[in-house]
Write an enzyme that holds these catalytic residues in place. Structure first.
Site, mmCIF file in Angstrom:
data_model
loop_
_atom_site.group_PDB
_atom_site.id
_atom_site.type_symbol
_atom_site.label_atom_id
_atom_site.label_comp_id
_atom_site.label_asym_id
_atom_site.label_seq_id
_atom_site.Cartn_x
_atom_site.Cartn_y
_atom_site.Cartn_z
ATOM 1 C CE1 TYR A 160 -15.347 0.937 122.755
ATOM 2 C CE2 TYR A 160 -13.313 1.663 123.796
ATOM 3 C CZ TYR A 160 -14.146 1.616 122.703
ATOM 4 O OH TYR A 160 -13.780 2.239 121.545
ATOM 5 C CE LYS A 227 -25.407 -1.516 111.329
ATOM 6 N NZ LYS A 227 -25.723 -0.883 110.060
ATOM 7 C CG ASP A 281 -25.164 2.082 108.749
ATOM 8 O OD1 ASP A 281 -25.559 1.662 109.855
ATOM 9 O OD2 ASP A 281 -25.815 1.963 107.716
ATOM 10 C CG ASP A 305 -13.358 5.065 120.143
ATOM 11 O OD1 ASP A 305 -12.778 6.152 119.999
ATOM 12 O OD2 ASP A 305 -12.754 4.002 120.364
#
Ligand code: NAP
Length: 417
Positions: A160, A227, A281, A305
C-alpha cells in the site's frame, strides 16, 4: 484553536492524553463525520442509538457532546471544493477521539483515497477490526459463535506504500535495469513492478499495540500472521520482529507457543499471553475450522485487508463489521463498508457497522456499559427477525425495516433493559 466552519460545543470537555492515558470527563466532546452516500442515513440513526444507550446506562451523570467535522463531499460543499480540509484534520487531533461514516474518493481529486490520506496524514498506523458473532445474525459458518477475535492490521506500509511502476514507463525501465544488472534479478520483460516495504519500526509498533490490547482485555494469545515462508525478508521479518518486540517489551507477561510446548507440556502458565504465528493462507483455513483458538491477530497491511473482510463475512457481512484506525494518541472509529451509492438517501441500509464502531469507541473511552447495552439490544431485535434488507434476504420470515425504524426498535430495546 479556532475553526472556520467547525463548532466545538462549549458545554463539553475535550478528551486529553496524560502520561499516555486518555482523560475523559463525564461530558466529553466526540467528533463525528457524517460521510457520503449512505453516511447521512446511518450516522443519523447511530447518533440517536448512542445517545439513547448513554442516557439509559448513566442517566444524567454522563453525556456526549458531539462536534460535527467535515470530510468528503459535505466538506467540498462547505470548503469551496476541498474534500480534505486542514481544519478537520486539526480538529480530529485536538478532539483525540472521533467517528466517521464512509467517504467517496473524488475522481481526479489528487487523492488515491481519502481514507488512505487520513491514515497517512495522522499516522493512524493500526487498523483495528473486531470480529464477533451476535446471536441471530445470518452466518455461513456452522458455529459462528466460536469467532471472537480482533485483527490489528498495519496501516502504513506493505504494497500500500504506493511504490509501483507501470510497465513501459521510464521509471519502470530504470528500476528493471537496476534490478537485472546490479542485483541479477530475473523477471519477464514487460513486468509492472511494485515494492513491498516492511520495516522493523512499523512492524514492532503494530505488534506492540496488539499485545497491549491483549493485556488490557485479558486475552490469552496474539498470533502473528505472515507469508514468511515465501517472502522471507518482508513477511518473515515481520514475524521475527513481532517475536522480538514481545520478548523485549513484554517478556514478563508473554510466552512463545514453542516455549509452551517445550517447557510447559502444551499448557501456558497462568497470566501469560501466548505469542504464536501462522502462515497467512493457513490462517484463512483455521479461522473457518478452529476460530476459537485465536483472539488477537497481528497482520501486515495486505493480509489484514483480506482477512478482515473474509472474517466479516463469516459473522454477518460488511453491514455490521466495525473498525477503527489508531495512532498512540488519536483514534478514528469508522464504518468499514463504503458509501454504497446505489442506496444513498434511501433510509435502507444496516447501520450496524457504524453502530458497533461506536460501541468500540465507548469501550476505548472506558464507557464499557454503553457497548454492552447496544449489543444486547441488537441481539434482542434481531432475535425478533426485525432487520434491514441485507439480513432480511438471508433470514426466512424476517420483517424488513428501514434504517431509521431499525434504530427505533434498537432504542426501544435499550430502554427496556
Ligand atoms: P460498498 O460501498 O461497501 O458497497 C458494496 C456492497 O456492500 C453494497 O452494494 C451492499 O451490498 C453492501 N453494503 C455496504 N454497506 C452496507 C450496509 N451499511 N448495509 C448493508 N449492506 C451494505 O463498496 P463499493 O460499492 O465498492 O464502494 C462504494 C464507494 O465507497 C467507493 O467510492 C469507495 O471508494 C468507497 N469506500 C469507502 C470506504 C470508507 O470510507 N471506509 C470503504 C470502502 C469503499 P448489496 O449490493 O449486496 O446490497
Amino acid at each position: 484553536m479556532s475553526y472556520q466552519h467547525i463548532k466545538i460545543p462549549e458545554s463539553g470537555d475535550k478528551i486529553r492524553i496524560v502520561d499516555g492515558k486518555l482523560q475523559v470527563s463525564a461530558q466529553p466532546i466526540l467528533g463525528f463525520i457524517e460521510g457520503d452516500g449512505i453516511g447521512p442515513d446511518i450516522t443519523t440513526a447511530c447518533l440517536r442509538i448512542w445517545d439513547a444507550a448513554v442516557a439509559k446506562v448513566y442517566g444524567d451523570q454522563r453525556k456526549v457532546h458531539w462536534a460535527e467535522l467535515f470530510l468528503g463531499e459535505k466538506a467540498a460543499g462547505i470548503y469551496a471544493g476541498n474534500y480534505f480540509p486542514d481544519e478537520t484534520l486539526a480538529a480530529i487531533k485536538e478532539l483525540v477521539v472521533s467517528i466517521k461514516g464512509p467517504l467517496t474518493t473524488p475522481v481526479g481529486g489528487g487523492f488515491r483515497s481519502l481514507n488512505v490520506s487520513l491514515r497517512q496524514t495522522l499516522d493512524l498506523y493500526a487498523c483495528v477490526r473486531p470480529v464477533k458473532y451476535y446471536q441471530g445474525v445470518p452466518s455461513p459458518m456452522k458455529k459462528p459463535e466460536e469467532i471472537n477475535a480482533v485483527i490489528f492490521r498495519e496501516n502504513t506500509e506493505d504494497v500500500y506504500a504506493g511504490l509501483e511502476y507501470k510497465a513501459g514507463t521510464p521509471e519502470n525501465k530504470k528500476l528493471a535495469k537496476f534490478l537485472r544488472e546490479e542485483l541479477h534479478a530475473e523477471f519477464f520483460e514487460d513486468a509492472g513492478l511494485g515494492i513491498k516495504p516492511i520495516s522493523e519500526f512499523a512492524s514492532k509498533r503494530l505488534v506492540r499495540k496488539s499485545i497491549e490490547y491483549a493485556l488490557e482485555n485479558k486475552l490469552g494469545s496474539v498470533t502473528l500472521v505472515h507469508k514468511g515462508n515465501i517472502m522471507k525478508y518482508t513477511e518473515g521479518a515481520f514475524r521475527a520482529w513481532g517475536y522480538e518486540v514481545a520478548a523485549e517489551k513484554f517478556g514478563d507477561v508473554t510466552i512463545t507457543e514453542a516455549e509452551v510446548w517445550e517447557k510447559h507440556n502444551g499448557k501456558a502458565p497462568a497470566g501469560k499471553i501466548i505469542i504464536k504465528d501462522r502462515i497467512a493462507d493457513i490462517m484463512f483455513q483455521l479461522m473457518q475450522l478452529r476460530p476459537a483458538e485465536f483472539e488477537v491477530l497481528a497482520t501486515m497491511n495486505l493480509n489484514g485487508d483480506y482477512l478482515s473482510d473474509a472474517l466479516a463475512a463469516s459473522i454477518g457481512g460488511m453491514g455490521i463489521a466495525p473498525g477503527a484506525n489508531m495512532s498512540d494518541e488519536v483514534a478514528v472509529f469508522e464504518a468499514t463498508h463504503g458509501t454504497a451509492p446505489k442506496y444513498a438517501n434511501q433510509n435502507k441500509v444496516n447501520p450496524g457497522s457504524l453502530m458497533f464502531s461506536g460501541a468500540m469507541m465507548f469501550d476505548h473511552i472506558g464507557w464499557f456499559e454503553v457497548g454492552k447495552a447496544i449489543e444486547k439490544a441488537f441481539e434482542t431485535v434481531v432475535a425478533k427477525k426485525v432487520v434491514t434488507y441485507d439480513f432480511a434476504r438471508q433470514i426466512d420470515g424476517a420483517t424488513e425495516v428501514s434504517t431509521s425504524v431499525f434504530a427505533d426498535h434498537l432504542i426501544e430495546a435499550i430502554n427496556r433493559q
